[in-house]
Design a protein around this motif. Structure first.
Motif, PDB file in Angstrom:
ATOM      1  N   UNK A  96      -7.989  -3.921  -1.699  1.00 36.98           N
ATOM      2  CA  UNK A  96      -7.626  -5.440  -1.735  1.00 36.98           C
ATOM      3  C   UNK A  96      -7.149  -5.672  -0.226  1.00 36.98           C
ATOM      4  N   UNK A  97      -7.679  -6.132   0.678  1.00 39.34           N
ATOM      5  CA  UNK A  97      -7.196  -6.458   1.818  1.00 39.34           C
ATOM      6  C   UNK A  97      -8.093  -7.594   2.736  1.00 39.34           C
ATOM      7  N   UNK A  98      -7.550  -8.583   3.134  1.00 33.01           N
ATOM      8  CA  UNK A  98      -8.555  -9.555   3.506  1.00 33.01           C
ATOM      9  C   UNK A  98      -9.403  -9.123   4.833  1.00 33.01           C
ATOM     10  N   UNK A  99      -9.393  -8.210   5.495  1.00 35.32           N
ATOM     11  CA  UNK A  99     -10.268  -7.365   6.316  1.00 35.32           C
ATOM     12  C   UNK A  99     -10.900  -6.454   5.887  1.00 35.32           C
ATOM     13  N   UNK A 100     -11.107  -6.177   4.603  1.00 27.66           N
ATOM     14  CA  UNK A 100     -12.096  -5.261   3.883  1.00 27.66           C
ATOM     15  C   UNK A 100     -12.941  -6.067   3.022  1.00 27.66           C
ATOM     16  N   UNK A 101     -14.309  -5.791   3.024  1.00 22.71           N
ATOM     17  CA  UNK A 101     -15.066  -6.415   2.319  1.00 22.71           C
ATOM     18  C   UNK A 101     -15.278  -5.787   1.023  1.00 22.71           C
ATOM     19  N   UNK A 102     -15.997  -6.357   0.166  1.00 24.57           N
ATOM     20  CA  UNK A 102     -16.243  -5.793  -1.354  1.00 24.57           C
ATOM     21  C   UNK A 102     -16.733  -4.224  -1.466  1.00 24.57           C
ATOM     22  N   UNK A 103     -17.584  -4.176  -0.236  1.00 26.72           N
ATOM     23  CA  UNK A 103     -18.329  -2.715  -0.109  1.00 26.72           C
ATOM     24  C   UNK A 103     -17.405  -1.684   0.577  1.00 26.72           C
ATOM     25  N   UNK A 147     -14.581  -2.406   6.938  1.00 23.98           N
ATOM     26  CA  UNK A 147     -13.746  -3.215   7.811  1.00 23.98           C
ATOM     27  C   UNK A 147     -14.151  -4.067   8.532  1.00 23.98           C
ATOM     28  N   UNK A 148     -13.603  -5.281   8.434  1.00 33.11           N
ATOM     29  CA  UNK A 148     -14.230  -6.363   9.254  1.00 33.11           C
ATOM     30  C   UNK A 148     -12.998  -6.763   9.969  1.00 33.11           C
ATOM     31  N   UNK A 149     -12.960  -6.803  11.258  1.00 28.62           N
ATOM     32  CA  UNK A 149     -12.057  -7.146  12.192  1.00 28.62           C
ATOM     33  C   UNK A 149     -12.600  -7.907  13.162  1.00 28.62           C
ATOM     34  N   UNK A 150     -12.346  -9.361  13.114  1.00 34.37           N
ATOM     35  CA  UNK A 150     -12.928 -10.002  14.124  1.00 34.37           C
ATOM     36  C   UNK A 150     -12.114 -10.152  15.502  1.00 34.37           C
ATOM     37  N   UNK A 198     -16.294   1.021  10.601  1.00 39.92           N
ATOM     38  CA  UNK A 198     -15.400   1.645   9.675  1.00 39.92           C
ATOM     39  C   UNK A 198     -15.444   1.022   7.915  1.00 39.92           C
ATOM     40  N   UNK A 199     -15.310   2.003   7.054  1.00 38.11           N
ATOM     41  CA  UNK A 199     -15.370   1.851   5.582  1.00 38.11           C
ATOM     42  C   UNK A 199     -14.343   2.358   4.907  1.00 38.11           C
ATOM     43  N   UNK A 200     -13.588   1.739   3.957  1.00 36.73           N
ATOM     44  CA  UNK A 200     -12.672   2.300   2.936  1.00 36.73           C
ATOM     45  C   UNK A 200     -13.665   2.810   1.757  1.00 36.73           C
ATOM     46  N   UNK A 201     -13.519   4.182   1.283  1.00 44.29           N
ATOM     47  CA  UNK A 201     -13.919   4.722   0.397  1.00 44.29           C
ATOM     48  C   UNK A 201     -13.334   4.513  -0.911  1.00 44.29           C
ATOM     49  N   UNK A 239       0.794  -1.139   0.282  1.00 43.10           N
ATOM     50  CA  UNK A 239      -0.037  -0.108  -0.010  1.00 43.10           C
ATOM     51  C   UNK A 239       0.829   1.366   0.112  1.00 43.10           C
ATOM     52  N   UNK A 240       2.029   1.182   0.102  1.00 46.80           N
ATOM     53  CA  UNK A 240       2.993   2.256   0.034  1.00 46.80           C
ATOM     54  C   UNK A 240       2.806   3.167  -1.022  1.00 46.80           C
ATOM     55  N   UNK A 241       2.892   4.415  -0.712  1.00 44.07           N
ATOM     56  CA  UNK A 241       2.644   5.565  -1.926  1.00 44.07           C
ATOM     57  C   UNK A 241       1.214   5.748  -2.180  1.00 44.07           C
ATOM     58  N   UNK A 242       0.175   5.049  -1.361  1.00 40.72           N
ATOM     59  CA  UNK A 242      -1.235   5.001  -1.931  1.00 40.72           C
ATOM     60  C   UNK A 242      -1.821   5.927  -0.783  1.00 40.72           C
ATOM     61  N   UNK A 243      -2.967   6.463  -1.108  1.00 45.28           N
ATOM     62  CA  UNK A 243      -3.610   7.408  -0.185  1.00 45.28           C
ATOM     63  C   UNK A 243      -5.217   6.841  -0.166  1.00 45.28           C
ATOM     64  N   UNK A 244      -5.625   6.561   0.880  1.00 47.39           N
ATOM     65  CA  UNK A 244      -6.755   5.764   1.024  1.00 47.39           C
ATOM     66  C   UNK A 244      -8.071   6.750   1.944  1.00 47.39           C
ATOM     67  N   UNK A 245      -9.027   6.925   1.355  1.00 51.16           N
ATOM     68  CA  UNK A 245     -10.085   7.731   1.998  1.00 51.16           C
ATOM     69  C   UNK A 245     -10.855   6.632   2.782  1.00 51.16           C
ATOM     70  N   UNK A 246     -10.920   6.837   4.122  1.00 50.78           N
ATOM     71  CA  UNK A 246     -11.852   6.059   5.059  1.00 50.78           C
ATOM     72  C   UNK A 246     -13.027   6.835   5.732  1.00 50.78           C
TER      73      UNK A 246
END
Length: 101
Positions: A85-92, A95-98, A78-81, A56-63
C-alpha cells in the motif's frame, strides 16, 4: 505484464544491460538484491528491503522492471510483485511517479 522483450532491444542495449546487471549483482545498492534471469536479461527483478524507520521496515518487496522497445530513451515501467500500500503504487503494482520537468 508482458513476457520477454529481448527481441525488441538492440544488441548494444542488451550488452549494456548485461554489463550493468553484472555490476549490480556484484556490488548491489544497500537493501537491494538483484535476481538475475540468465535466459532473459530484459527480465529485471529484485528484492527491496523496507527502509528502517518506515512502515515498510522489516519487509521484503519483490519488484520487476519492464524494458520497452524504446529503452533506454524511454524509462522502464516498474511493478511491485509483492502487494504494497503506497500512494505511488496502483492496485496492479505499477509504480506511478508523476514527474514534471
Amino acid at each position: 505484464m508482458s513476457s520477454s522483450n529481448v527481441e525488441n532491444l538492440t544488441p548494444n542495449v542488451l550488452r549494456k544491460i548485461s554489463k550493468e546487471l553484472a555490476e549490480l549483482i556484484k556490488t548491489p545498492p544497500e537493501g537491494i538484491k538483484v535476481i538475475p534471469n540468465e535466459e532473459d536479461v530484459s527480465d529485471i527483478q529484485a528484492i527491496v528491503e523496507g527502509p528502517a524507520g518506515t512502515p515498510y521496515q522489516n519487509g521484503a518487496f519483490r519488484v520487476k522492471l519492464l524494458l520497452g522497445k524504446s529503452f533506454p530513451s524511454v524509462p522502464p515501467k516498474g511493478y511491485f510483485q509483492t502487494k504494497i500500500f503506497h500512494p505511488n503504487v496502483s492496485r496492479n503494482g505499477e509504480i506511478c511517479i508523476g514527474m514534471k520537468i
